[in-house]
Design a protein around this motif. Structure first.
Motif, PDB file in Angstrom:
ATOM      1  N   ARG A  39       0.833  -1.202   0.000  1.00  0.00           N
ATOM      2  CA  ARG A  39       0.000   0.000   0.000  1.00  0.00           C
ATOM      3  C   ARG A  39       0.876   1.263   0.000  1.00  0.00           C
ATOM      4  O   ARG A  39       0.514   2.268  -0.613  1.00  0.00           O
ATOM      5  N   CYS A  40       2.000   1.197   0.701  1.00  0.00           N
ATOM      6  CA  CYS A  40       2.905   2.345   0.733  1.00  0.00           C
ATOM      7  C   CYS A  40       3.446   2.658  -0.657  1.00  0.00           C
ATOM      8  O   CYS A  40       3.559   3.827  -1.046  1.00  0.00           O
ATOM      9  N   VAL A  41       3.791   1.610  -1.390  1.00  0.00           N
ATOM     10  CA  VAL A  41       4.294   1.816  -2.755  1.00  0.00           C
ATOM     11  C   VAL A  41       3.211   2.464  -3.616  1.00  0.00           C
ATOM     12  O   VAL A  41       3.471   3.422  -4.356  1.00  0.00           O
ATOM     13  N   ALA A  42       1.975   1.957  -3.507  1.00  0.00           N
ATOM     14  CA  ALA A  42       0.870   2.527  -4.278  1.00  0.00           C
ATOM     15  C   ALA A  42       0.592   3.968  -3.850  1.00  0.00           C
ATOM     16  O   ALA A  42       0.364   4.851  -4.690  1.00  0.00           O
ATOM     17  N   LYS A  66      11.063   4.532   1.405  1.00  0.00           N
ATOM     18  CA  LYS A  66      11.598   3.987   2.655  1.00  0.00           C
ATOM     19  C   LYS A  66      10.421   3.719   3.595  1.00  0.00           C
ATOM     20  O   LYS A  66       9.692   4.634   3.974  1.00  0.00           O
ATOM     21  N   ILE A  67      10.233   2.451   3.938  1.00  0.00           N
ATOM     22  CA  ILE A  67       9.098   2.046   4.769  1.00  0.00           C
ATOM     23  C   ILE A  67       9.586   1.602   6.146  1.00  0.00           C
ATOM     24  O   ILE A  67      10.516   0.811   6.258  1.00  0.00           O
ATOM     25  N   LEU A  76       5.200   4.169   8.603  1.00  0.00           N
ATOM     26  CA  LEU A  76       5.838   5.402   8.164  1.00  0.00           C
ATOM     27  C   LEU A  76       6.385   5.226   6.751  1.00  0.00           C
ATOM     28  O   LEU A  76       7.047   4.236   6.455  1.00  0.00           O
ATOM     29  N   LEU A  77       6.094   6.191   5.902  1.00  0.00           N
ATOM     30  CA  LEU A  77       6.620   6.213   4.545  1.00  0.00           C
ATOM     31  C   LEU A  77       7.491   7.450   4.419  1.00  0.00           C
ATOM     32  O   LEU A  77       6.998   8.571   4.486  1.00  0.00           O
ATOM     33  N   ASN A  78       8.794   7.232   4.290  1.00  0.00           N
ATOM     34  CA  ASN A  78       9.741   8.347   4.266  1.00  0.00           C
ATOM     35  C   ASN A  78       9.498   9.283   5.445  1.00  0.00           C
ATOM     36  O   ASN A  78       9.437  10.503   5.298  1.00  0.00           O
TER      37      ASN A  78
END
Length: 220
Positions: A39-42, A66-67, A76-78
């Motif tokens: 989901r973070c990538v999307a 960066k996850i 956390l995403l970045n």
């Protein structure tokens, strides 16, 4: 009781993360939400106006992703807290798309395996028992009817203050099932040695109790 690795696979909105979190808490295990990583990538792609259907563009942006997962269950995403943002329907559908790309899967699977070293972990997703942790001591394939899953996701969205449409969610879940099961790279399927668990008519407490029994059987 020895610490083991537990893999919970199954289709979208089957309640995998809810069960995994509670079982992990009961056992003092680390919970690794692999679905949140996709989901973070999307989410990153959508936030940066990158078409999730553009495989080359999505794979090219991975170097900027960066996850991090905190012990409290935050994602956390970045360094940005995206715990709630990544649960929106658009992100869910985007995750189903990007998870079909080999480089995305390789990028995240290597991180997941590293996190799982040493046991005492629970991972849930689509291919944990078949690809990520094929040697997991306990593998569960958790399922529920499309209608049941749609009702759960609809209720969850409303409780979180996310705009939600039951009929639309039901269509999206059915479509995601099709996408996940028919993709060429690591399709969703039950591992040969996985225990299938249909939770359609079970309460959360009943499912947790059943899984705990399975853990004790494997760990003792």
């Amino acid at each position: 009781m020895k610490k083991i690795s537990i893999a919970i696979d199954g289709p979208a909105a089957a309640g995998k993360s809810t069960i995994a979190k509670k079982v992990a808490s009961n056992l003092g295990y680390t919970y690794i939400d692999t679905g949140a990583m996709y989901r973070c990538v999307a989410y990153y792609a959508l936030a940066h106006k990158i078409d999730v259907h553009d495989q080359a563009a999505v794979e090219g942006m991975l170097k900027d992703v960066k996850i991090t997962m905190t012990p409290e269950g935050r994602v956390l995403l970045n360094d940005e807290d995206v715990t709630l943002s990544i649960r929106e329907n658009e992100v869910s559908m985007g995750a189903s798309v990007v998870s079909s790309y080999p480089k995305v899967r390789n990028f995240l699977v290597s991180q997941q395996r590293e996190m799982a070293k040493g046991g005492g972990v629970i991972l849930d997703g689509r291919d944990i028992g078949t690809v990520v942790l094929p040697m997991a001591e306990l593998k569960i394939y958790q399922v529920a009817s499309v209608e049941c899953r749609a009702k759960r996701r609809h209720k969850e969205n409303l409780e979180k203050g996310i705009e939600s449409d039951y009929e639309e969610i039901k269509k999206e879940i059915a479509q995601r099932d099709h996408n996940d099961m028919t993709r060429e790279c690591s399709p969703l399927k039950k591992a040969d040695d996985a225990i299938e668990l249909d939770t359609s008519d079970m309460s959360i407490d009943e499912v947790v109790a059943h899984v705990m029994d399975l853990v004790y059987e494997k760990a003792n």
